[in-house]
Design a protein around this motif. Sequence first.
Motif, PDB file in Angstrom:
ATOM      1  N   ALA A 133      66.266  38.213  65.700  1.00 49.58           N
ATOM      2  CA  ALA A 133      66.890  36.878  65.377  1.00 49.58           C
ATOM      3  C   ALA A 133      66.073  36.171  64.598  1.00 49.58           C
ATOM      4  N   THR A 134      64.719  35.417  65.637  1.00 59.83           N
ATOM      5  CA  THR A 134      64.568  34.580  65.580  1.00 59.83           C
ATOM      6  C   THR A 134      62.711  35.191  64.358  1.00 59.83           C
ATOM      7  N   TYR A 135      63.359  35.622  64.082  1.00 57.12           N
ATOM      8  CA  TYR A 135      61.953  36.069  62.922  1.00 57.12           C
ATOM      9  C   TYR A 135      62.202  35.747  60.945  1.00 57.12           C
ATOM     10  N   THR A 136      61.555  34.603  60.712  1.00 56.43           N
ATOM     11  CA  THR A 136      61.370  34.629  59.531  1.00 56.43           C
ATOM     12  C   THR A 136      60.374  35.011  58.283  1.00 56.43           C
ATOM     13  N   PRO A 137      60.991  35.953  57.316  1.00 53.53           N
ATOM     14  CA  PRO A 137      60.011  36.522  56.766  1.00 53.53           C
ATOM     15  C   PRO A 137      58.844  35.255  56.093  1.00 53.53           C
ATOM     16  N   PRO A 138      57.442  35.583  55.398  1.00 56.39           N
ATOM     17  CA  PRO A 138      56.764  34.650  54.877  1.00 56.39           C
ATOM     18  C   PRO A 138      57.463  34.678  53.406  1.00 56.39           C
ATOM     19  N   PRO A 139      57.476  33.009  52.505  1.00 53.28           N
ATOM     20  CA  PRO A 139      57.925  33.168  51.394  1.00 53.28           C
ATOM     21  C   PRO A 139      56.681  34.391  50.453  1.00 53.28           C
ATOM     22  N   PRO A 140      57.276  35.221  49.296  1.00 50.92           N
ATOM     23  CA  PRO A 140      56.355  35.895  48.334  1.00 50.92           C
ATOM     24  C   PRO A 140      55.481  35.466  47.969  1.00 50.92           C
ATOM     25  N   THR A 141      53.883  35.942  48.134  1.00 51.54           N
ATOM     26  CA  THR A 141      52.856  35.204  47.267  1.00 51.54           C
ATOM     27  C   THR A 141      53.262  34.998  45.809  1.00 51.54           C
ATOM     28  N   PRO A 142      53.333  33.839  45.548  1.00 49.79           N
ATOM     29  CA  PRO A 142      53.367  33.649  44.135  1.00 49.79           C
ATOM     30  C   PRO A 142      52.565  34.425  42.938  1.00 49.79           C
ATOM     31  N   ALA A 143      53.361  34.984  42.430  1.00 55.10           N
ATOM     32  CA  ALA A 143      52.547  35.953  40.734  1.00 55.10           C
ATOM     33  C   ALA A 143      50.974  34.778  40.351  1.00 55.10           C
ATOM     34  N   ALA A 144      51.252  33.894  40.127  1.00 57.89           N
ATOM     35  CA  ALA A 144      49.837  33.109  39.740  1.00 57.89           C
ATOM     36  C   ALA A 144      48.718  33.546  40.382  1.00 57.89           C
ATOM     37  N   GLU A 145      49.500  33.522  41.845  1.00 54.54           N
ATOM     38  CA  GLU A 145      47.648  33.539  43.251  1.00 54.54           C
ATOM     39  C   GLU A 145      47.370  34.796  42.897  1.00 54.54           C
ATOM     40  N   VAL A 146      48.300  36.034  42.769  1.00 60.10           N
ATOM     41  CA  VAL A 146      47.610  37.579  42.589  1.00 60.10           C
ATOM     42  C   VAL A 146      47.208  38.279  41.208  1.00 60.10           C
ATOM     43  N   TRP A 147      47.947  37.044  40.109  1.00 59.04           N
ATOM     44  CA  TRP A 147      47.497  37.346  38.932  1.00 59.04           C
ATOM     45  C   TRP A 147      45.573  37.021  38.759  1.00 59.04           C
ATOM     46  N   GLU A 148      45.226  35.347  39.412  1.00 56.19           N
ATOM     47  CA  GLU A 148      43.853  35.714  39.726  1.00 56.19           C
ATOM     48  C   GLU A 148      43.045  37.069  40.262  1.00 56.19           C
ATOM     49  N   ARG A 149      43.729  37.096  41.902  1.00 57.48           N
ATOM     50  CA  ARG A 149      43.000  38.212  42.247  1.00 57.48           C
ATOM     51  C   ARG A 149      42.590  39.313  41.257  1.00 57.48           C
ATOM     52  N   ILE A 150      43.678  39.949  40.335  1.00 57.05           N
ATOM     53  CA  ILE A 150      44.038  40.755  39.355  1.00 57.05           C
ATOM     54  C   ILE A 150      42.731  40.720  37.705  1.00 57.05           C
ATOM     55  N   LYS A 151      42.356  39.351  37.832  1.00 53.42           N
ATOM     56  CA  LYS A 151      41.605  38.969  36.786  1.00 53.42           C
ATOM     57  C   LYS A 151      40.086  38.937  37.221  1.00 53.42           C
ATOM     58  N   ALA A 152      39.933  38.287  38.308  1.00 53.83           N
ATOM     59  CA  ALA A 152      39.078  38.711  39.776  1.00 53.83           C
ATOM     60  C   ALA A 152      38.141  39.993  38.873  1.00 53.83           C
ATOM     61  N   GLU A 153      38.886  41.255  39.329  1.00 52.96           N
ATOM     62  CA  GLU A 153      38.468  42.146  39.127  1.00 52.96           C
ATOM     63  C   GLU A 153      38.720  42.744  38.003  1.00 52.96           C
ATOM     64  N   ARG A 154      39.117  42.374  36.885  1.00 52.11           N
ATOM     65  CA  ARG A 154      39.149  42.595  35.744  1.00 52.11           C
ATOM     66  C   ARG A 154      37.709  42.800  35.311  1.00 52.11           C
ATOM     67  N   ASP A 155      37.390  41.183  35.787  1.00 49.61           N
ATOM     68  CA  ASP A 155      35.976  41.109  35.171  1.00 49.61           C
ATOM     69  C   ASP A 155      35.275  41.355  35.625  1.00 49.61           C
ATOM     70  N   ARG A 156      34.757  42.086  37.702  1.00 48.95           N
ATOM     71  CA  ARG A 156      34.208  42.325  38.038  1.00 48.95           C
ATOM     72  C   ARG A 156      33.784  43.924  37.101  1.00 48.95           C
ATOM     73  N   ARG A 157      35.312  44.357  36.816  1.00 46.86           N
ATOM     74  CA  ARG A 157      34.902  45.939  36.530  1.00 46.86           C
ATOM     75  C   ARG A 157      34.538  45.884  35.074  1.00 46.86           C
ATOM     76  N   ALA A 158      34.149  44.639  34.617  1.00 45.30           N
ATOM     77  CA  ALA A 158      33.745  44.763  33.155  1.00 45.30           C
ATOM     78  C   ALA A 158      32.355  44.298  33.357  1.00 45.30           C
ATOM     79  N   ALA A 159      32.215  44.170  33.891  1.00 43.75           N
ATOM     80  CA  ALA A 159      30.626  44.163  34.561  1.00 43.75           C
ATOM     81  C   ALA A 159      29.825  44.937  34.898  1.00 43.75           C
ATOM     82  N   LEU A 160      30.987  45.674  35.294  1.00 42.16           N
ATOM     83  CA  LEU A 160      29.891  47.128  36.328  1.00 42.16           C
ATOM     84  C   LEU A 160      29.445  47.955  35.782  1.00 42.16           C
ATOM     85  N   GLY A 161      29.637  48.263  34.345  1.00 46.88           N
ATOM     86  CA  GLY A 161      28.269  49.634  33.305  1.00 46.88           C
ATOM     87  C   GLY A 161      29.355  49.558  32.329  1.00 46.88           C
TER      88      GLY A 161
END
Length: 238
Positions: free
Chosen positions: A97-125
């Motif tokens: 009962a003492t456990y407090t779930p961490p707050p959800p990761t902000p969408a803006a932070e995840v969007w930065e990860r998606i953009k990084a993957e987008r740019d990586r793939r754009a440079a794959l060939g």
Amino acid sequence: MILKQVIRYTNAPAIEATWVRYDQMPDVEVPASPALYDKDGNEVQVAVEAHTRPGEVIETVLKCHAYSNHPEQIAMLRADLGANAAEHEGLIAEVEATYTPPPPTPAAEVWERIKAERDRRAALGVKVGAHWFHSDQKSRTQQLALTSTTLTIPADLQWKTLTFTPPPVFVTMTRELAIQIVQATAESDTAIFTAAEIHRMTMEAQADPGAYDFTGGWPASIEDEAHDAGIQFNGSAV
């Protein structure tokens, strides 16, 4: 393996469980010994009759583990306790009962990860015909320049590709091929950016954006093709 104890830490939201093994040592036969006296005739050691001394019980700790209040750790504790879990359920529930779930990761932070993957793939060939061609920024500039009608392309100009079986693979570069590569790059960018936007919209609709998996759903790449062929692709080495 015997459960010896389950205790709750006083300085942390955690429980410690200890399992032991008990080994009965053999009895020891103690021979008789006479009484002993000092020089003045005083008894300093009483006589001992022959007897059997029970063997000691040796305790060996087999497992001692601390479980935090995280749901996965609590589940592991219950599984480890097995049939003994019910006996300690009150204590477990208190810590759980003492456990407090961490707050959800902000969408803006995840969007930065998606953009990084987008740019990586754009440079794959990009693939034109049977071959893959570089699509990093330097290669894009070179390929675009080769489409110019004012540029004379040397005859039999050999152009290195990304094709990986067997490397390196060169092809003859022509203006027509350069145009095809530039067009393929534009189409690839559009497909990759569209996939990224779909991931963004899907991710933003999640209760926990950080739990969204955006590793799939992208246009096929040379990396995917290599993986399907059982090859570890390393673009920097091609």
